[in-house]
Design an enzyme around this catalytic site. Structure first.
Site, PDB file in Angstrom:
ATOM      1  CB  CYS A  58     -62.150  54.862  -9.133  1.00 33.50           C
ATOM      2  SG  CYS A  58     -63.557  55.987 -10.138  1.00 33.50           S
ATOM      3  CB  CYS A  62     -68.260  50.903 -13.150  1.00 40.46           C
ATOM      4  SG  CYS A  62     -68.307  52.641 -13.264  1.00 40.46           S
ATOM      5  CB  CYS A  65     -64.465  49.352 -13.296  1.00 43.06           C
ATOM      6  SG  CYS A  65     -62.687  50.320 -13.193  1.00 43.06           S
ATOM      7  CB  CYS A 102     -55.866  56.343 -24.861  1.00 42.03           C
ATOM      8  SG  CYS A 102     -56.120  56.263 -26.633  1.00 42.03           S
ATOM      9  CB  CYS A 133     -57.407  59.510 -26.905  1.00 39.41           C
ATOM     10  SG  CYS A 133     -58.839  59.010 -26.151  1.00 39.41           S
ATOM     11  CB  CYS A 193     -63.179  58.062 -28.405  1.00 38.12           C
ATOM     12  SG  CYS A 193     -62.688  56.129 -27.928  1.00 38.12           S
ATOM     13  NE  ARG A 265     -59.087  52.367 -30.260  1.00 44.26           N
ATOM     14  CZ  ARG A 265     -59.617  53.602 -29.991  1.00 44.26           C
ATOM     15  NH1 ARG A 265     -60.232  53.744 -29.024  1.00 44.26           N
ATOM     16  NH2 ARG A 265     -59.431  54.576 -30.782  1.00 44.26           N
TER      17      ARG A 265
HETATM   18  N1  SAM Z   1     -62.761  56.416 -15.107  1.00 42.83           N
HETATM   19  C1  SAM Z   1     -63.026  56.989 -16.295  1.00 42.83           C
HETATM   20  C2  SAM Z   1     -64.463  56.616 -16.889  1.00 42.83           C
HETATM   21  O1  SAM Z   1     -65.055  55.664 -16.212  1.00 42.83           O
HETATM   22  O2  SAM Z   1     -65.220  57.416 -17.463  1.00 42.83           O
HETATM   23  C3  SAM Z   1     -62.182  56.600 -17.309  1.00 42.83           C
HETATM   24  C4  SAM Z   1     -61.391  55.126 -17.213  1.00 42.83           C
HETATM   25  S1  SAM Z   1     -62.751  53.588 -17.562  1.00 42.83           S
HETATM   26  C5  SAM Z   1     -61.627  52.410 -16.864  1.00 42.83           C
HETATM   27  C6  SAM Z   1     -62.880  53.629 -19.271  1.00 42.83           C
HETATM   28  C7  SAM Z   1     -63.680  52.540 -19.537  1.00 42.83           C
HETATM   29  O3  SAM Z   1     -63.160  51.166 -19.583  1.00 42.83           O
HETATM   30  C8  SAM Z   1     -65.022  52.087 -19.105  1.00 42.83           C
HETATM   31  O4  SAM Z   1     -65.898  53.228 -19.484  1.00 42.83           O
HETATM   32  C9  SAM Z   1     -65.226  50.737 -19.611  1.00 42.83           C
HETATM   33  O5  SAM Z   1     -65.997  50.990 -20.861  1.00 42.83           O
HETATM   34  C10 SAM Z   1     -63.754  50.121 -19.939  1.00 42.83           C
HETATM   35  N2  SAM Z   1     -63.627  49.174 -19.111  1.00 42.83           N
HETATM   36  C11 SAM Z   1     -63.272  49.062 -17.828  1.00 42.83           C
HETATM   37  N3  SAM Z   1     -63.028  47.860 -17.121  1.00 42.83           N
HETATM   38  C12 SAM Z   1     -63.324  47.027 -17.956  1.00 42.83           C
HETATM   39  C13 SAM Z   1     -63.276  45.565 -17.998  1.00 42.83           C
HETATM   40  N4  SAM Z   1     -62.971  44.957 -16.952  1.00 42.83           N
HETATM   41  N5  SAM Z   1     -63.667  45.006 -19.204  1.00 42.83           N
HETATM   42  C14 SAM Z   1     -63.802  45.926 -20.339  1.00 42.83           C
HETATM   43  N6  SAM Z   1     -63.846  47.285 -20.246  1.00 42.83           N
HETATM   44  C15 SAM Z   1     -63.456  47.748 -19.191  1.00 42.83           C
HETATM   45 FE1  SF4 Z   2     -63.757  54.462 -11.929  1.00 44.91          FE
HETATM   46 FE2  SF4 Z   2     -63.715  52.335 -13.099  1.00 44.91          FE
HETATM   47 FE3  SF4 Z   2     -66.048  53.569 -13.249  1.00 44.91          FE
HETATM   48 FE4  SF4 Z   2     -63.806  54.752 -14.603  1.00 44.91          FE
HETATM   49  S1  SF4 Z   2     -65.053  52.729 -15.020  1.00 44.91           S
HETATM   50  S2  SF4 Z   2     -65.479  55.659 -13.202  1.00 44.91           S
HETATM   51  S3  SF4 Z   2     -62.146  53.924 -13.282  1.00 44.91           S
HETATM   52  S4  SF4 Z   2     -64.789  52.729 -11.147  1.00 44.91           S
END
Ligand code: SAM
Ligand code: SF4
Ligand code: DTB
Length: 346
Positions: A58, A62, A65, A102, A133, A193, A265
């Site tokens: 990606c 973030c 992530c 989801c 979802c 959500c 949740r």
């Molecule tokens: N890429 C898309 C986005 O960011 O909108 C969808 C997938 S993203 C993985 C969805 C959510 O997962 C993130 O907004 C975050 O809140 C949660 N998430 C991701 N990595 C995480 C982690 N290591 N611990 C807890 N929540 C996490």
């Molecule tokens: Fe990409 Fe992870 Fe951020 Fe979603 S949460 S936009 S998968 S880096």
């Protein structure tokens, strides 16, 4: 107890939300239980299963992530799955007792050709009688409308934290981008959500501001995922100090009090929680969990552990709402019992 219902509010002030966080733990739990019991079956939990339909690489940054291309997390990348593979996974989730499926994709935003594939996946999920979802990153109003046309029930897009702390976590898109996507989803008629993550080094004030922002949206999200950070080696947040478990429970309780009708949740982070801590989260008003051995790329308690936990607590799996069963009749969930209250959020 139903008489204790007060209409959901959209005018929470920051001092009010902070005051909830500052309550003695027992008082906050009592308040959350009162609200929870006024609106929901206290002994039912919704089971939602996650599937990563496109994994890793990606472009976003973030900091929590494992799927960001910027961090060395050892994650194996995977292209968008075939529709048949998603249908099979959804069928297994249904057989295990899930009522919502989801689909998550590691995109900044979906490309048009990918959206058509996801539309087909949504059709398969709904044909199984599951609520659908998706979480695919940012959406334009036209993309949201296309997903709605495909039958999408919910779109997950988290604010993650307060507007003030957000810049410490993500620099590649703004808080306003996220709010715009949420507005597009809402305008398309898809249920929202939206929640966040606790344990990224944010202050209690940041948690209060996140929940205030969510509760003051024109309509409350129908689902509010509260994630505890899963610290993945290689991500910038791998070494952040643990959040006090009681502070995590407080965040759930404040979400319950401020957004009474939402499904709150208990999301990522359960694998590392004791059964007792999870039970406290349910007591604080969580009434939904992710169910199945994987979240997107990290682990989740296995189905057997969850079945045993729910059985020990005499908590049953909420049945699928009738609307989701339009495509097919869903089997009785593995640990069915009561019918959960399924009031829509407002
Ligand atoms: N890429 C898309 C986005 O960011 O909108 C969808 C997938 S993203 C993985 C969805 C959510 O997962 C993130 O907004 C975050 O809140 C949660 N998430 C991701 N990595 C995480 C982690 N290591 N611990 C807890 N929540 C996490
Ligand atoms: Fe990409 Fe992870 Fe951020 Fe979603 S949460 S936009 S998968 S880096
Ligand atoms: C949400 O709030 N939590 C889920 C779902 N929405 C998409 C994702 C949790 C991801 C945890 C890290 C991983 O497994 O990659």
């Amino acid at each position: 107890m139903k008489d204790a219902r007060e209409p959901p509010r959209h005018d929470w002030t920051l001092p009010e939300v902070e005051a909830l966080f500052a309550l003695p733990f027992m008082d906050l739990m009592f308040r959350a239980q009162r609200v929870h019991r006024a609106w929901h079956d206290p002994n039912a939990v919704q089971l939602a299963t996650l599937l990563s339909i496109k994994t890793g690489a990606c472009p976003e940054d973030c900091a929590y992530c494992p799927q960001s291309v910027r961090y060395e997390t050892g994650l194996k990348r995977e292209a968008l799955l075939e529709v048949a593979a998603v249908r099979d996974a959804a069928g297994r989730a249904r057989a295990a007792g899930a009522t919502r499926f989801c689909m998550g994709a590691a995109w900044r935003a979906p490309k048009e050709r990918d959206l058509e594939v996801v539309a087909a996946m949504i059709g398969e999920v709904r044909a199984l009688g599951l609520e659908s979802c998706a979480t695919l990153g940012m959406l334009t109003p036209a993309q949201a409308a296309r997903l709605r046309e495909a039958g999408l029930d919910y779109y997950n897009h988290n604010l993650d934290t307060s507007a003030e702390f957000y810049g410490e976590i993500i620099t590649t898109r703004t808080y306003q981008d996220r709010l715009d996507t949420l507005a597009a989803v809402r305008a398309a008629g898809i249920s929202v959500c939206c929640g966040g993550i606790v344990g990224m080094g944010e202050s209690v004030g940041d948690r209060a501001r996140l929940l205030q922002t969510l509760a003051n949206l024109p309509q409350h999200p129908e689902s509010v995922p509260i994630n505890r950070l899963v610290k993945v080696p290689g991500t910038p947040l791998e070494g952040v100090p643990d959040v006090d478990p009681f502070d995590f429970v407080r965040a759930i309780a404040v979400a319950r009090v401020t957004m009474p009708r939402a499904q709150v949740r208990l999301s990522a982070g359960r694998e590392a929680m004791s059964d007792e801590l999870q039970a406290l989260c349910l007591l604080a008003g969580a009434n939904s969990i992710f169910y199945g051995e994987r979240l997107l790329t990290t682990g989740n308690p296995d189905v057997e552990r969850d079945r045993q936990l729910l059985a020990r607590l005499k908590v049953s799996a909420a049945r699928a709402p009738a609307a989701a069963a339009a495509g097919a009749s869903a089997p009785a969930p593995a640990c069915a019992g009561h019918d959960a209250s399924r009031a829509r959020a407002s």
